[in-house]
Design an enzyme around this catalytic site. Structure first.
Site: not given
Ligand code: SF4
Length: 350
Positions: A40, A120, A138, A190, A197, A200, A206
């Site tokens: 870290e 952090y 972060d 992301c 997305c 994701c 989101c």
């Molecule tokens: S859905 Fe939202 S959290 Fe997921 S990659 Fe896209 S912008 Fe990022």
């Protein structure tokens, strides 16, 4: 935000976790605090690809915090050379000596009291190494949270809001894996540009994705212009050996080897005119956190070693220099090679 958000994320992490040398695989015992802390500290301001080899070399040289605490300061600074932000290396040694004496602090507040360990890093060690519930935020996590909630407030003022939202997402169990999952999501899915997305695990919840504008977040306040400082470094060479000096222990590049030179001062009309008046000089532009440095490198070859403080190093095999001086040395060696090829170019000798 649905209560199973973190469960979705953890299920994704169990399959897609990045394999990193300082990590444990999901579902296996937590890594030692030494590995988490060391990685870290190295990862502050530096990417995983750069940190990997340094982490391996540090562990090979100093396998435990006790070994590191007993290390020679110069050897640690030399092993750190090239990673930048050298105060981290000095703090690393100071913290290792505290831990070797008193053991690892048992909570975030105690960890924060170690040199070089901020909010952090303390949260990351507490969550990842000690399995405590801690809110780890972060830059990657800020971006993910800003997008999940489409936070319109601009950074850096939005930091408190983003922290509170990250807190709300953090589960009581597997807090370390949750933190690493958020980091991995930010680093691999992301991403700052062109987030994936479609891959994701949080796409259905989101807000930025729903609004079709993920890259608009996080909103950032306009940046102030970075001030410029100027200075001169001296490349003084005799018979293939160049003069280096140990920089003062405090301040920028403190304790590192470097070329001797002038202080780095705020650019003004006179310094700008001076630096423009020697077109043959080498100038290195180097960006530090708070300013840009324009470092002129003046080259002089001498027949005998002048009586100056410092140490003489073989110019062909310089090691252990911070990046700024590596760049200066490379530029000098390039100029020297060009001069050897072109009989019309003469270097200054004294
Ligand atoms: S859905 Fe939202 S959290 Fe997921 S990659 Fe896209 S912008 Fe990022």
């Amino acid at each position: 935000m649905p209560p199973d958000t973190s469960a979705h994320l953890l299920a994704w992490y169990d399959v897609h976790a990045r394999v990193l040398p300082w990590r444990s695989r999901p579902g296996t015992p937590a890594p030692e605090p030494y590995r988490v802390w060391l990685s870290e500290i190295m990862l502050q301001q530096t990417g995983t690809a750069t940190v990997g080899p340094y982490f391996g070399r540090f562990l090979a040289a100093w396998p435990s915090v006790a070994d590191l605490s007993a290390a020679d300061d110069g050897a640690v600074m030399q092993a750190w050379a090239g990673l930048g932000y050298y105060a981290r290396a000095r703090n690393l040694l100071a913290a290792a000596r505290v831990v070797a004496c008193s053991g690892w602090p048992s909570d975030e507040a105690g960890l924060r009291a170690l040199p070089g360990v901020g909010t952090y890093t303390a949260a990351a060690i507490a969550a990842i190494a000690f399995g405590q519930r801690a809110v780890v935020v972060d830059g990657n996590v800020e971006r993910v949270v800003a997008r999940l909630f489409a936070v319109e407030a601009a950074l850096p003022a939005a930091r408190r809001t983003l922290y509170a939202l990250a807190d709300a997402l953090t589960p009581a169990e597997r807090s370390g894996d949750h933190a690493q999952a958020m980091m991995d999501l930010g680093a691999t899915v992301c991403t700052p540009r062109a987030p994936k997305c479609e891959a994701c695990p949080l796409a259905t919840i989101c807000a930025a994705h729903a609004g079709n504008a993920p890259e608009r977040f996080p909103v950032k306040a306009a940046k102030a212009v970075r001030p410029v400082r100027v200075g001169t470094a001296y490349w003084i060479e005799v018979d293939g050996y160049v003069l280096l000096e140990q920089r003062p222990p405090r301040g920028l590049l403190g304790g590192m080897l470097g070329l001797p030179g002038t202080p780095w001062e705020q650019e003004n009309v006179h310094s700008a005119t001076l630096s423009a008046s020697h077109p043959g000089d080498i100038t290195i532009r180097h960006v530090f956190t708070h300013f840009e440095l324009r470092l002129s490198v003046a080259i002089a070859y001498h027949a005998a070693r002048p009586d100056l403080p410092g140490e003489w190093h073989d110019a062909a095999t310089l090691t252990g220099l911070p990046t700024l001086f590596v760049r200066a040395a490379e530029a000098v060696l390039r100029v020297r090679a060009d001069a050897a090829l072109s009989p019309n170019l003469a270097l200054e000798t004294a």
